[in-house]
Design a protein around this motif. Structure first.
Motif, PDB file in Angstrom:
ATOM      1  N   ALA A  46       0.855  -1.188   0.000  1.00  0.00           N
ATOM      2  CA  ALA A  46       0.000   0.000   0.000  1.00  0.00           C
ATOM      3  C   ALA A  46       0.887   1.233   0.000  1.00  0.00           C
ATOM      4  O   ALA A  46       1.648   1.456   0.944  1.00  0.00           O
ATOM      5  CB  ALA A  46      -0.916   0.003   1.225  1.00  0.00           C
ATOM      6  N   ILE A  47       0.793   2.034  -1.054  1.00  0.00           N
ATOM      7  CA  ILE A  47       1.670   3.190  -1.178  1.00  0.00           C
ATOM      8  C   ILE A  47       0.948   4.306  -1.917  1.00  0.00           C
ATOM      9  O   ILE A  47       0.111   4.063  -2.785  1.00  0.00           O
ATOM     10  CB  ILE A  47       2.973   2.811  -1.914  1.00  0.00           C
ATOM     11  N   GLY A  48       1.280   5.543  -1.539  1.00  0.00           N
ATOM     12  CA  GLY A  48       0.718   6.712  -2.199  1.00  0.00           C
ATOM     13  C   GLY A  48       1.833   7.609  -2.702  1.00  0.00           C
ATOM     14  O   GLY A  48       2.978   7.523  -2.265  1.00  0.00           O
ATOM     15  N   SER A  49       1.503   8.485  -3.623  1.00  0.00           N
ATOM     16  CA  SER A  49       2.477   9.456  -4.120  1.00  0.00           C
ATOM     17  C   SER A  49       2.804  10.454  -3.015  1.00  0.00           C
ATOM     18  O   SER A  49       2.203  10.446  -1.940  1.00  0.00           O
ATOM     19  CB  SER A  49       1.925  10.169  -5.355  1.00  0.00           C
ATOM     20  N   LEU A  50       3.759  11.322  -3.268  1.00  0.00           N
ATOM     21  CA  LEU A  50       4.201  12.260  -2.249  1.00  0.00           C
ATOM     22  C   LEU A  50       3.031  13.104  -1.734  1.00  0.00           C
ATOM     23  O   LEU A  50       2.265  13.660  -2.513  1.00  0.00           O
ATOM     24  CB  LEU A  50       5.296  13.167  -2.808  1.00  0.00           C
ATOM     25  N   GLY A  51       2.914  13.198  -0.415  1.00  0.00           N
ATOM     26  CA  GLY A  51       1.835  13.955   0.200  1.00  0.00           C
ATOM     27  C   GLY A  51       0.604  13.149   0.505  1.00  0.00           C
ATOM     28  O   GLY A  51      -0.274  13.602   1.253  1.00  0.00           O
ATOM     29  N   GLY A 107      -7.996   0.428   5.559  1.00  0.00           N
ATOM     30  CA  GLY A 107      -7.238   1.633   5.787  1.00  0.00           C
ATOM     31  C   GLY A 107      -7.964   2.844   5.250  1.00  0.00           C
ATOM     32  O   GLY A 107      -8.884   2.732   4.432  1.00  0.00           O
ATOM     33  N   ASP A 108      -7.571   3.993   5.727  1.00  0.00           N
ATOM     34  CA  ASP A 108      -8.074   5.270   5.230  1.00  0.00           C
ATOM     35  C   ASP A 108      -6.985   5.942   4.399  1.00  0.00           C
ATOM     36  O   ASP A 108      -5.791   5.821   4.710  1.00  0.00           O
ATOM     37  CB  ASP A 108      -8.434   6.201   6.399  1.00  0.00           C
ATOM     38  N   TRP A 109      -7.406   6.687   3.387  1.00  0.00           N
ATOM     39  CA  TRP A 109      -6.462   7.395   2.535  1.00  0.00           C
ATOM     40  C   TRP A 109      -6.789   8.882   2.535  1.00  0.00           C
ATOM     41  O   TRP A 109      -7.930   9.273   2.311  1.00  0.00           O
ATOM     42  CB  TRP A 109      -6.500   6.838   1.112  1.00  0.00           C
ATOM     43  N   VAL A 142      -2.977  -0.163  -3.884  1.00  0.00           N
ATOM     44  CA  VAL A 142      -2.985  -1.246  -2.905  1.00  0.00           C
ATOM     45  C   VAL A 142      -2.997  -2.564  -3.670  1.00  0.00           C
ATOM     46  O   VAL A 142      -3.811  -2.753  -4.580  1.00  0.00           O
ATOM     47  CB  VAL A 142      -4.221  -1.183  -1.981  1.00  0.00           C
ATOM     48  N   MET A 143      -2.092  -3.468  -3.310  1.00  0.00           N
ATOM     49  CA  MET A 143      -2.096  -4.826  -3.849  1.00  0.00           C
ATOM     50  C   MET A 143      -2.174  -5.797  -2.680  1.00  0.00           C
ATOM     51  O   MET A 143      -1.387  -5.705  -1.735  1.00  0.00           O
ATOM     52  CB  MET A 143      -0.827  -5.101  -4.666  1.00  0.00           C
ATOM     53  N   VAL A 200      13.724   4.655  -3.493  1.00  0.00           N
ATOM     54  CA  VAL A 200      13.346   3.386  -2.883  1.00  0.00           C
ATOM     55  C   VAL A 200      12.250   3.659  -1.870  1.00  0.00           C
ATOM     56  O   VAL A 200      12.491   4.305  -0.849  1.00  0.00           O
ATOM     57  CB  VAL A 200      14.550   2.708  -2.192  1.00  0.00           C
ATOM     58  N   PRO A 201      10.997   3.196  -2.122  1.00  0.00           N
ATOM     59  CA  PRO A 201       9.892   3.529  -1.229  1.00  0.00           C
ATOM     60  C   PRO A 201      10.035   2.869   0.134  1.00  0.00           C
ATOM     61  O   PRO A 201      10.525   1.749   0.248  1.00  0.00           O
ATOM     62  CB  PRO A 201       8.668   2.979  -1.981  1.00  0.00           C
ATOM     63  N   GLN A 202       9.627   3.591   1.166  1.00  0.00           N
ATOM     64  CA  GLN A 202       9.615   3.080   2.522  1.00  0.00           C
ATOM     65  C   GLN A 202       8.173   2.896   2.977  1.00  0.00           C
ATOM     66  O   GLN A 202       7.265   3.540   2.451  1.00  0.00           O
ATOM     67  CB  GLN A 202      10.330   4.061   3.468  1.00  0.00           C
TER      68      GLN A 202
END
Length: 295
Positions: free
Chosen positions: A83-88, A111-113, A125-126, A284-286
């Protein structure tokens, strides 16, 4: 009008250093697919696959011994939910605004986005993806010798999953909840379905009993080799992926609607003071956490 698919692919590329698929249920990107990116839509236009029987003839013309069918793609172990989002963009604790569907206590993901109100954001989300990829060894070496791949991009790895959700936001402080629930009924214990408290336009999600979706993948192309200065110094043979490089976006920097941003001047491309995402180092995403400050 928003160039939705291109903007989404561009944002996810900046965040993950990988390539996103805006229509995972429609376009099945496979390991070994080759082609080029569409600069208008951001989609990967597949022209063929190196595992096709017809492609073996091209390998035979350069190496009569190597059989690609003896080196099929391999699957890694199942990973945790991605689960990852762009910056911000931030994933928050699950706190729906509406009555929650039955079975929430058995949710596989929830989860909430939260999105900023000043610019568009993207999220993906995968559910428990598995990475499929070329086996280590001679595959890249054999493909490097095929001249027909000189100007093509090739897919060496793909994330496969049975449930995904993706979204490109509007320009507003949007927020919604997502949950992946088991389908009701005694005969549906292994089947899943998405629930959300939002009706936003560009939110897409899908489930399937099998790992048929490919929302994220990597792409490489050949490195152009320069003839050695000394004639007696031969060009070294490539080892594994040594002579392959990551692919960079074929489009210019985009504005918030996914159109070419007129602020950026092509004549200033090499100016270190002018932002150019194609020159950025690999990110590299965290893992995203509530404690992480907005960037």
């Amino acid at each position: 009008m928003v160039n939705t698919s291109l903007k989404y692919v561009d944002l996810m590329r900046q965040r993950t250093s990988k390539w996103a698929n805006w229509f995972p249920e429609r376009q099945d990107i496979k390991v070994g697919s080759y082609g080029r990116f569409n600069a208008q839509t951001g989609s990967f236009d597949v022209e063929g696959n190196v595992y096709d029987p017809e492609f073996q003839k091209l390998i035979d013309a350069t190496d009569g011994k190597f059989k690609l069918s003896d080196h099929p793609p391999v699957f890694d172990e199942e990973e945790k939910d991605f689960a990852i989002g762009s910056l911000g963009v931030r994933a928050k604790d699950f706190s729906p605004r509406l009555d929650v569907a039955e079975g929430l206590d058995q949710a596989k993901y929830k989860g909430d986005w939260q999105f900023l109100d000043i610019k568009r954001g993207a999220m993906l989300v995968m559910h428990k993806p598995r990475q499929e990829h070329f086996p280590k060894g001679k595959v890249f070496e054999a493909l490097f010798k095929v001249p027909e791949l000189k100007d093509k991009y090739i897919v060496p790895s793909v994330y496969k999953c049975r449930a995904y959700a993706l979204y490109l936001s509007e320009r507003g402080a949007e927020r919604f909840s997502l949950a992946l629930l088991p389908k009701p009924g005694k005969d549906n214990k292994t089947q899943l379905e998405w629930w959300t408290d939002s009706k936003v336009e560009h939110l897409q999600f899908k489930t399937d009993p099998e790992e048929v979706f490919s929302p994220l993948f990597t792409c490489k192309r050949k490195i152009l080799l320069i003839r050695p200065l000394m004639r007696e110094s031969p060009t070294p043979d490539p080892e594994d992926a040594d002579f392959w490089m990551d692919v960079y976006p074929p489009w210019e920097p985009l504005d918030d609607d996914g159109e070419i941003d007129p602020v950026y001047d092509d004549d200033q491309e090499d100016d270190p003071n002018v932002y150019n995402p194609r020159r950025d180092s690999v990110y590299v995403p965290q893992p995203i956490s509530d404690d992480e400050d907005d960037e």
